[in-house]
Design a protein around this motif. Sequence first.
Motif, PDB file in Angstrom:
ATOM      1  N   MET A   1     -53.804 -30.198   7.314  1.00 38.49           N
ATOM      2  CA  MET A   1     -54.026 -30.214   5.876  1.00 38.49           C
ATOM      3  C   MET A   1     -55.339 -30.938   5.567  1.00 38.49           C
ATOM      4  O   MET A   1     -55.701 -31.874   6.248  1.00 38.49           O
ATOM      5  N   THR A   2     -55.977 -30.502   4.509  1.00 36.93           N
ATOM      6  CA  THR A   2     -57.280 -31.066   4.181  1.00 36.93           C
ATOM      7  C   THR A   2     -57.139 -32.288   3.301  1.00 36.93           C
ATOM      8  O   THR A   2     -56.224 -32.399   2.495  1.00 36.93           O
ATOM      9  N   GLY A   3     -58.065 -33.228   3.430  1.00 38.94           N
ATOM     10  CA  GLY A   3     -58.131 -34.380   2.541  1.00 38.94           C
ATOM     11  C   GLY A   3     -56.992 -35.349   2.741  1.00 38.94           C
ATOM     12  O   GLY A   3     -56.226 -35.289   3.678  1.00 38.94           O
ATOM     13  N   ASP A   4     -56.896 -36.294   1.788  1.00 41.29           N
ATOM     14  CA  ASP A   4     -55.868 -37.327   1.862  1.00 41.29           C
ATOM     15  C   ASP A   4     -54.737 -37.084   0.875  1.00 41.29           C
ATOM     16  O   ASP A   4     -53.887 -37.948   0.669  1.00 41.29           O
ATOM     17  N   ARG A   5     -54.697 -35.929   0.230  1.00 48.14           N
ATOM     18  CA  ARG A   5     -53.676 -35.656  -0.768  1.00 48.14           C
ATOM     19  C   ARG A   5     -52.316 -35.469  -0.100  1.00 48.14           C
ATOM     20  O   ARG A   5     -52.220 -35.001   1.018  1.00 48.14           O
ATOM     21  N   TYR A   6     -51.270 -35.793  -0.877  1.00 51.74           N
ATOM     22  CA  TYR A   6     -49.915 -35.607  -0.374  1.00 51.74           C
ATOM     23  C   TYR A   6     -49.609 -34.127  -0.214  1.00 51.74           C
ATOM     24  O   TYR A   6     -49.945 -33.306  -1.067  1.00 51.74           O
ATOM     25  N   THR A   7     -48.999 -33.752   0.860  1.00 52.30           N
ATOM     26  CA  THR A   7     -48.408 -32.431   1.028  1.00 52.30           C
ATOM     27  C   THR A   7     -47.007 -32.634   1.570  1.00 52.30           C
ATOM     28  O   THR A   7     -46.757 -33.563   2.337  1.00 52.30           O
ATOM     29  N   LEU A  15     -46.909 -21.673   6.978  1.00 52.98           N
ATOM     30  CA  LEU A  15     -47.512 -21.921   5.669  1.00 52.98           C
ATOM     31  C   LEU A  15     -48.731 -22.843   5.732  1.00 52.98           C
ATOM     32  O   LEU A  15     -49.439 -22.980   4.738  1.00 52.98           O
ATOM     33  N   ALA A  16     -48.980 -23.457   6.870  1.00 52.63           N
ATOM     34  CA  ALA A  16     -50.084 -24.417   6.958  1.00 52.63           C
ATOM     35  C   ALA A  16     -51.428 -23.814   6.536  1.00 52.63           C
ATOM     36  O   ALA A  16     -52.160 -24.432   5.737  1.00 52.63           O
ATOM     37  N   PRO A  17     -51.803 -22.615   7.028  1.00 48.12           N
ATOM     38  CA  PRO A  17     -53.082 -22.038   6.568  1.00 48.12           C
ATOM     39  C   PRO A  17     -53.090 -21.727   5.075  1.00 48.12           C
ATOM     40  O   PRO A  17     -54.134 -21.818   4.425  1.00 48.12           O
ATOM     41  N   ILE A  18     -51.925 -21.388   4.529  1.00 49.47           N
ATOM     42  CA  ILE A  18     -51.857 -21.098   3.089  1.00 49.47           C
ATOM     43  C   ILE A  18     -52.051 -22.381   2.290  1.00 49.47           C
ATOM     44  O   ILE A  18     -52.749 -22.386   1.268  1.00 49.47           O
ATOM     45  N   VAL A  19     -51.448 -23.464   2.736  1.00 43.83           N
ATOM     46  CA  VAL A  19     -51.659 -24.754   2.072  1.00 43.83           C
ATOM     47  C   VAL A  19     -53.145 -25.090   2.045  1.00 43.83           C
ATOM     48  O   VAL A  19     -53.702 -25.490   1.009  1.00 43.83           O
ATOM     49  N   ASP A  20     -53.818 -24.897   3.164  1.00 41.97           N
ATOM     50  CA  ASP A  20     -55.252 -25.193   3.224  1.00 41.97           C
ATOM     51  C   ASP A  20     -56.046 -24.296   2.271  1.00 41.97           C
ATOM     52  O   ASP A  20     -56.977 -24.750   1.596  1.00 41.97           O
ATOM     53  N   VAL A  22     -54.949 -22.779  -0.502  1.00 41.99           N
ATOM     54  CA  VAL A  22     -54.671 -23.159  -1.887  1.00 41.99           C
ATOM     55  C   VAL A  22     -55.435 -24.423  -2.251  1.00 41.99           C
ATOM     56  O   VAL A  22     -56.045 -24.520  -3.326  1.00 41.99           O
ATOM     57  N   GLU A  23     -55.444 -25.396  -1.353  1.00 38.52           N
ATOM     58  CA  GLU A  23     -56.171 -26.636  -1.603  1.00 38.52           C
ATOM     59  C   GLU A  23     -57.672 -26.373  -1.756  1.00 38.52           C
ATOM     60  O   GLU A  23     -58.354 -27.061  -2.516  1.00 38.52           O
ATOM     61  N   ALA A  24     -58.178 -25.390  -1.037  1.00 40.81           N
ATOM     62  CA  ALA A  24     -59.605 -25.075  -1.099  1.00 40.81           C
ATOM     63  C   ALA A  24     -59.948 -24.109  -2.232  1.00 40.81           C
ATOM     64  O   ALA A  24     -61.120 -23.780  -2.439  1.00 40.81           O
ATOM     65  N   GLY A  25     -58.921 -23.651  -2.967  1.00 41.89           N
ATOM     66  CA  GLY A  25     -59.157 -22.724  -4.068  1.00 41.89           C
ATOM     67  C   GLY A  25     -59.512 -21.327  -3.611  1.00 41.89           C
ATOM     68  O   GLY A  25     -60.179 -20.581  -4.341  1.00 41.89           O
ATOM     69  N   LYS A  26     -59.076 -20.930  -2.430  1.00 36.12           N
ATOM     70  CA  LYS A  26     -59.398 -19.612  -1.890  1.00 36.12           C
ATOM     71  C   LYS A  26     -58.272 -18.626  -2.183  1.00 36.12           C
ATOM     72  O   LYS A  26     -57.107 -18.996  -2.275  1.00 36.12           O
ATOM     73  N   ARG A  27     -58.633 -17.374  -2.303  1.00 31.59           N
ATOM     74  CA  ARG A  27     -57.678 -16.313  -2.642  1.00 31.59           C
ATOM     75  C   ARG A  27     -56.781 -15.982  -1.462  1.00 31.59           C
ATOM     76  O   ARG A  27     -57.222 -15.905  -0.307  1.00 31.59           O
ATOM     77  N   LEU A  28     -55.487 -15.736  -1.767  1.00 28.02           N
ATOM     78  CA  LEU A  28     -54.533 -15.356  -0.742  1.00 28.02           C
ATOM     79  C   LEU A  28     -54.587 -13.852  -0.492  1.00 28.02           C
ATOM     80  O   LEU A  28     -54.800 -13.050  -1.410  1.00 28.02           O
ATOM     81  N   SER A  29     -54.369 -13.470   0.744  1.00 30.22           N
ATOM     82  CA  SER A  29     -54.315 -12.065   1.111  1.00 30.22           C
ATOM     83  C   SER A  29     -52.933 -11.496   0.808  1.00 30.22           C
ATOM     84  O   SER A  29     -51.976 -12.234   0.542  1.00 30.22           O
TER      85      SER A  29
END
Length: 381
Positions: A1-7, A15-20, A22-29
Motif C-alpha cells: 500500500m502506498t503512503g502512511d494512510r490507514y488501510t 485487492l492490493a493492486p486495486i487499493v493502490d 484507488v489511492e493514486a486516483g487511477k481508473r479501474l479496468s
Amino acid sequence: MTGDRYTPPLRDLRLAPIVDKVEAGKRLSFEEGMLLYQTPDYPTLMWLANRVREQKHGHKTYFVHSLRLEFTNICYVGCTFCAFAARKGDPRAWDYDVEEVVAKVREKWEPGLTELHMSSGHHPTRPWSYYPAMVRALRENFPGLQIKAFTAAEIEHLSRISKKPTLEVLRELKEAGLAALPGGGAEIFAERVRRQIAKNKVKAEKWLQIHREAHSLGIRTNATMLYGHIETLEERLDHMDRLRRLQDETGGFYSFIPLAFQPDANALAFNLGKTEFTTGLDDLRNLAVARLYLDNFDHIKGYWVMISSELVQVSLDWGVSDIDGTIIEEHIAHAAGATSPLGLSRQKMVELIRAAGRIPVERDALYNELRVYDMEAAPSP
C-alpha cells in the motif's frame, strides 16, 4: 500500500493492486470492476468506496425537497418488470390534463419545494402539443420550481408521436421550461436482458444518444440501472462501463442511481417465481462498485424508496453521497411492492443523514447547494 494512510487488513490479497490504484486516483479496468463484484472482502470494498466518496464530498450528503408526479399510468409498452402501467379503460388508470397537473402540484406544494420530478406512461393517444404545454403551464404557475421530467424512453415516444427528431423534442421542451432529465428507462443495457424485460422500450444505444443530445443542449441528466432480476454481474458492469464512456465524452450526468427490482405484482417476478427483494448486502455491494468504477460521476445515489431509509443510512459508508429527496408521493416503485413510505419530510431527511454521522446538504434539482445544515440545527418547517 502506498503512503502512511490507514488501510484495512486485506482478507482478499487480490485487492492490493486495486487499493493502490484507488489511492493514486487511477481508473479501474473492467476486470478489476468484476473482482470488486466477486470479492468476499466486504470491509475493504466498503473502505475503498467510502474513501472515494470522502475525497469527492467529505461528509456532505445531499438531498432535495421534491415532489413526484406521474401524470398518467396509461402505457402501451408492456415492460415485464412493471406493475405501474395500465391500459386505457382500466379502472385503475389515470390521465391528467394540463389543468389537472397544475392542480395536483398546487395541492401538494410546500414552502421550499424546488424540484418536480415527472415520469409517466407512454400514452398512446395524447398529442405532442400536450407535453410542452404542460411544462409551460407548470413554469408559469410555479416559477421557482425546477422541472425534471421525461425519461429517455419517454423522449423517444414523444419523437414518434411528434414526428420530430429526439434532439428537436428536447430543444422544444427546454424552451418550454424543462430543467433536467431523470435517468429512468435505462434498465440494463445488455440486449439479452432488454429482450426479456423491456423489448418494446427504447434501445440501449438510443437511450445513450438521447442523453448525449440532452447534454449537448445544456440539459443535465441522471442515469439509472435496474438490478436484481435476470441480469448477470458482468451485465451490470457493462451497463456502468457504457455510462462511464458517455460521461467521459459529455460530462453531463449528475448522478448514478441503482434501482433495486421490486418483486410484486409484475409479470417478470411471477414468471421467475421471485418473491424476495434484493439483499442488503447486494444493494451495498452494488453501490460500492458503482462508486469505484464510475470515477467520473459526482454522485452515487442511494434511492431510499427501493432499499429503505434504514439501509440508505448504512450506504453512506459504502460510497453514497446523495439520498434523493423528500419525494412527497411516489407510485411507480410502490405499485411493484416497495414497502417504504410514499414520502419523507425534510426534517426526516436531515435526521437520517445526521444519525449516520454525515452533514446534511439541501440542494436543488441542478445540484446547487441551498443549505448546509450543521449537526444541531433543525430545518425550517
